[in-house]
Design a protein around this motif. Structure first.
Motif, PDB file in Angstrom:
ATOM      1  N   VAL A   1       0.856  -1.200  -0.069  1.00 14.45           N
ATOM      2  CA  VAL A   1      -0.123   0.093  -0.004  1.00 14.45           C
ATOM      3  C   VAL A   1       0.877   1.150  -0.047  1.00 14.45           C
ATOM      4  O   VAL A   1       0.639   2.246  -0.781  1.00 14.45           O
ATOM      5  CB  VAL A   1      -0.880  -0.033   1.249  1.00 14.45           C
ATOM      6  CG1 VAL A   1      -1.621   1.288   1.281  1.00 14.45           C
ATOM      7  CG2 VAL A   1      -1.977  -1.034   1.069  1.00 14.45           C
ATOM      8  N   ALA A   2       1.874   1.288   0.918  1.00 12.86           N
ATOM      9  CA  ALA A   2       2.809   2.512   0.793  1.00 12.86           C
ATOM     10  C   ALA A   2       3.447   2.587  -0.359  1.00 12.86           C
ATOM     11  O   ALA A   2       3.781   3.821  -1.009  1.00 12.86           O
ATOM     12  CB  ALA A   2       3.708   2.236   1.901  1.00 12.86           C
ATOM     13  N   ALA A   3       3.876   1.549  -1.038  1.00  6.48           N
ATOM     14  CA  ALA A   3       4.484   1.799  -2.479  1.00  6.48           C
ATOM     15  C   ALA A   3       3.631   2.312  -3.518  1.00  6.48           C
ATOM     16  O   ALA A   3       3.984   3.140  -4.377  1.00  6.48           O
ATOM     17  CB  ALA A   3       5.116   0.224  -2.958  1.00  6.48           C
ATOM     18  N   GLU A   4       2.310   1.912  -3.353  1.00  3.93           N
ATOM     19  CA  GLU A   4       1.401   2.222  -4.436  1.00  3.93           C
ATOM     20  C   GLU A   4       1.066   3.805  -4.025  1.00  3.93           C
ATOM     21  O   GLU A   4       0.807   4.574  -4.994  1.00  3.93           O
ATOM     22  CB  GLU A   4       0.071   1.403  -4.214  1.00  3.93           C
ATOM     23  CG  GLU A   4      -1.013   1.985  -5.270  1.00  3.93           C
ATOM     24  CD  GLU A   4      -0.454   1.745  -6.693  1.00  3.93           C
ATOM     25  OE1 GLU A   4      -1.229   2.001  -7.652  1.00  3.93           O
ATOM     26  OE2 GLU A   4       0.407   0.894  -6.916  1.00  3.93           O
ATOM     27  N   ILE A   5       0.872   4.308  -2.678  1.00  4.01           N
ATOM     28  CA  ILE A   5       0.847   5.547  -2.389  1.00  4.01           C
ATOM     29  C   ILE A   5       1.841   6.286  -3.130  1.00  4.01           C
ATOM     30  O   ILE A   5       1.512   7.564  -3.704  1.00  4.01           O
ATOM     31  CB  ILE A   5       0.687   5.760  -0.920  1.00  4.01           C
ATOM     32  CG1 ILE A   5      -0.694   5.259  -0.369  1.00  4.01           C
ATOM     33  CG2 ILE A   5       0.572   7.416  -0.600  1.00  4.01           C
ATOM     34  CD1 ILE A   5      -0.811   5.084   1.037  1.00  4.01           C
ATOM     35  N   ASP A   6       3.104   5.999  -2.782  1.00  2.00           N
ATOM     36  CA  ASP A   6       4.100   6.814  -3.486  1.00  2.00           C
ATOM     37  C   ASP A   6       4.119   6.938  -4.765  1.00  2.00           C
ATOM     38  O   ASP A   6       4.196   7.916  -5.731  1.00  2.00           O
ATOM     39  CB  ASP A   6       5.277   6.158  -2.858  1.00  2.00           C
ATOM     40  CG  ASP A   6       6.682   6.788  -3.415  1.00  2.00           C
ATOM     41  OD1 ASP A   6       6.533   8.125  -2.786  1.00  2.00           O
ATOM     42  OD2 ASP A   6       7.654   6.185  -3.755  1.00  2.00           O
ATOM     43  N   ALA A   7       3.741   5.647  -5.471  1.00  2.00           N
ATOM     44  CA  ALA A   7       3.654   5.722  -7.030  1.00  2.00           C
ATOM     45  C   ALA A   7       2.523   6.708  -7.707  1.00  2.00           C
ATOM     46  O   ALA A   7       2.881   7.295  -8.508  1.00  2.00           O
ATOM     47  CB  ALA A   7       3.247   4.452  -7.629  1.00  2.00           C
ATOM     48  N   ILE A   8       1.206   6.682  -6.785  1.00  2.00           N
ATOM     49  CA  ILE A   8       0.360   7.408  -7.231  1.00  2.00           C
ATOM     50  C   ILE A   8       0.628   8.992  -6.972  1.00  2.00           C
ATOM     51  O   ILE A   8       0.182   9.983  -7.748  1.00  2.00           O
ATOM     52  CB  ILE A   8      -0.976   7.071  -6.522  1.00  2.00           C
ATOM     53  CG1 ILE A   8      -1.528   5.959  -7.366  1.00  2.00           C
ATOM     54  CG2 ILE A   8      -2.185   8.045  -7.058  1.00  2.00           C
ATOM     55  CD1 ILE A   8      -2.593   5.214  -6.884  1.00  2.00           C
ATOM     56  N   THR A   9       0.938   9.332  -5.781  1.00  4.70           N
ATOM     57  CA  THR A   9       1.357  10.510  -5.314  1.00  4.70           C
ATOM     58  C   THR A   9       2.705  11.218  -5.540  1.00  4.70           C
ATOM     59  O   THR A   9       2.834  12.449  -5.529  1.00  4.70           O
ATOM     60  CB  THR A   9       0.692  10.671  -3.874  1.00  4.70           C
ATOM     61  OG1 THR A   9       2.020  10.233  -3.200  1.00  4.70           O
ATOM     62  CG2 THR A   9      -0.566  10.168  -3.269  1.00  4.70           C
ATOM     63  N   GLY A  10       3.568  10.359  -6.091  1.00  6.76           N
ATOM     64  CA  GLY A  10       4.935  10.927  -6.113  1.00  6.76           C
ATOM     65  C   GLY A  10       5.372  11.175  -4.599  1.00  6.76           C
ATOM     66  O   GLY A  10       6.573  12.011  -4.710  1.00  6.76           O
ATOM     67  N   GLY A  11       5.009  10.658  -3.674  1.00  4.78           N
ATOM     68  CA  GLY A  11       5.669  10.671  -2.363  1.00  4.78           C
ATOM     69  C   GLY A  11       5.000  12.039  -1.413  1.00  4.78           C
ATOM     70  O   GLY A  11       5.405  12.208  -0.377  1.00  4.78           O
ATOM     71  N   VAL A  12       4.327  12.692  -2.357  1.00  8.09           N
ATOM     72  CA  VAL A  12       3.631  13.996  -1.593  1.00  8.09           C
ATOM     73  C   VAL A  12       1.950  13.710  -1.730  1.00  8.09           C
ATOM     74  O   VAL A  12       1.374  13.557  -2.509  1.00  8.09           O
ATOM     75  CB  VAL A  12       3.734  15.396  -2.719  1.00  8.09           C
ATOM     76  CG1 VAL A  12       3.203  16.433  -1.761  1.00  8.09           C
ATOM     77  CG2 VAL A  12       5.525  15.519  -2.586  1.00  8.09           C
ATOM     78  N   PRO A  13       1.751  13.617  -0.197  1.00 14.52           N
ATOM     79  CA  PRO A  13       0.303  13.242   0.079  1.00 14.52           C
ATOM     80  C   PRO A  13      -0.791  14.648  -0.568  1.00 14.52           C
ATOM     81  O   PRO A  13      -0.256  15.804  -0.025  1.00 14.52           O
ATOM     82  CB  PRO A  13       0.068  13.167   1.386  1.00 14.52           C
ATOM     83  CG  PRO A  13       1.241  13.574   1.980  1.00 14.52           C
ATOM     84  CD  PRO A  13       2.461  13.597   1.041  1.00 14.52           C
ATOM     85  N   PRO A  14      -1.587  14.185  -1.149  1.00 16.38           N
ATOM     86  CA  PRO A  14      -2.501  15.221  -1.754  1.00 16.38           C
ATOM     87  C   PRO A  14      -3.518  16.091  -0.545  1.00 16.38           C
ATOM     88  O   PRO A  14      -3.827  17.076  -0.751  1.00 16.38           O
ATOM     89  CB  PRO A  14      -3.616  14.864  -2.513  1.00 16.38           C
ATOM     90  CG  PRO A  14      -3.750  13.339  -2.259  1.00 16.38           C
ATOM     91  CD  PRO A  14      -2.247  12.980  -1.750  1.00 16.38           C
ATOM     92  N   ILE A  15      -3.564  15.154   0.513  1.00 19.79           N
ATOM     93  CA  ILE A  15      -4.200  15.728   1.788  1.00 19.79           C
ATOM     94  C   ILE A  15      -3.555  15.313   3.007  1.00 19.79           C
ATOM     95  O   ILE A  15      -2.845  13.932   3.006  1.00 19.79           O
ATOM     96  CB  ILE A  15      -5.926  15.457   1.762  1.00 19.79           C
ATOM     97  CG1 ILE A  15      -6.111  14.041   1.852  1.00 19.79           C
ATOM     98  CG2 ILE A  15      -6.460  16.127   0.612  1.00 19.79           C
ATOM     99  CD1 ILE A  15      -7.280  13.509   1.864  1.00 19.79           C
ATOM    100  N   VAL A  16      -3.674  16.021   4.059  1.00 20.73           N
ATOM    101  CA  VAL A  16      -3.336  15.442   5.429  1.00 20.73           C
ATOM    102  C   VAL A  16      -4.113  16.001   6.344  1.00 20.73           C
ATOM    103  O   VAL A  16      -4.971  16.879   6.464  1.00 20.73           O
ATOM    104  CB  VAL A  16      -1.763  15.970   5.724  1.00 20.73           C
ATOM    105  CG1 VAL A  16      -0.893  15.481   4.791  1.00 20.73           C
ATOM    106  CG2 VAL A  16      -1.727  17.852   5.711  1.00 20.73           C
ATOM    107  N   PRO A  17      -4.208  15.188   7.602  1.00 22.41           N
ATOM    108  CA  PRO A  17      -5.156  15.713   8.755  1.00 22.41           C
ATOM    109  C   PRO A  17      -4.746  16.938   9.116  1.00 22.41           C
ATOM    110  O   PRO A  17      -3.477  17.629   9.123  1.00 22.41           O
ATOM    111  CB  PRO A  17      -4.864  14.611  10.015  1.00 22.41           C
ATOM    112  CG  PRO A  17      -4.211  13.284   9.271  1.00 22.41           C
ATOM    113  CD  PRO A  17      -3.600  14.029   7.851  1.00 22.41           C
TER     114      PRO A  17
END
Length: 79
Positions: free
Chosen positions: A38-54
């Motif tokens: 999941v972490a690898a997929e998040i990184d692949a989709i976002t380029g390592g920059v989360p689009p939203i954060v709490p």
């Protein structure tokens, strides 16, 4: 080429719910490995920059940076 979704159209889910669903779907795979994929997929989709954060992330980061700034000022003082 795949069409990119807008932020509003992408849809968001709870991380913990997603992990639970994946773990149920792939019970023979260790939980740590599911989280790693999941972490690898998040990184692949976002380029390592989360689009939203709490929102609390900004508050916590601000508190940490205030302490760091105060420490840096204290170290730079000349007696």
């Amino acid at each position: 080429m795949a069409e990119r979704e807008t932020f509003e159209d992408a849809g968001y889910i709870l991380y913990s719910d997603m992990l639970d669903r994946l773990q149920q779907r792939f019970p023979d795979i260790a939980t740590w490995r599911v989280a790693q994929v999941v972490a690898a997929e998040i990184d692949a989709i976002t380029g390592g920059v989360p689009p939203i954060v709490p929102a609390a992330v900004e508050t916590g980061a601000s508190e940490m940076l205030e302490r760091e700034q105060g420490h840096a000022r204290h170290e730079g003082e000349v007696a």
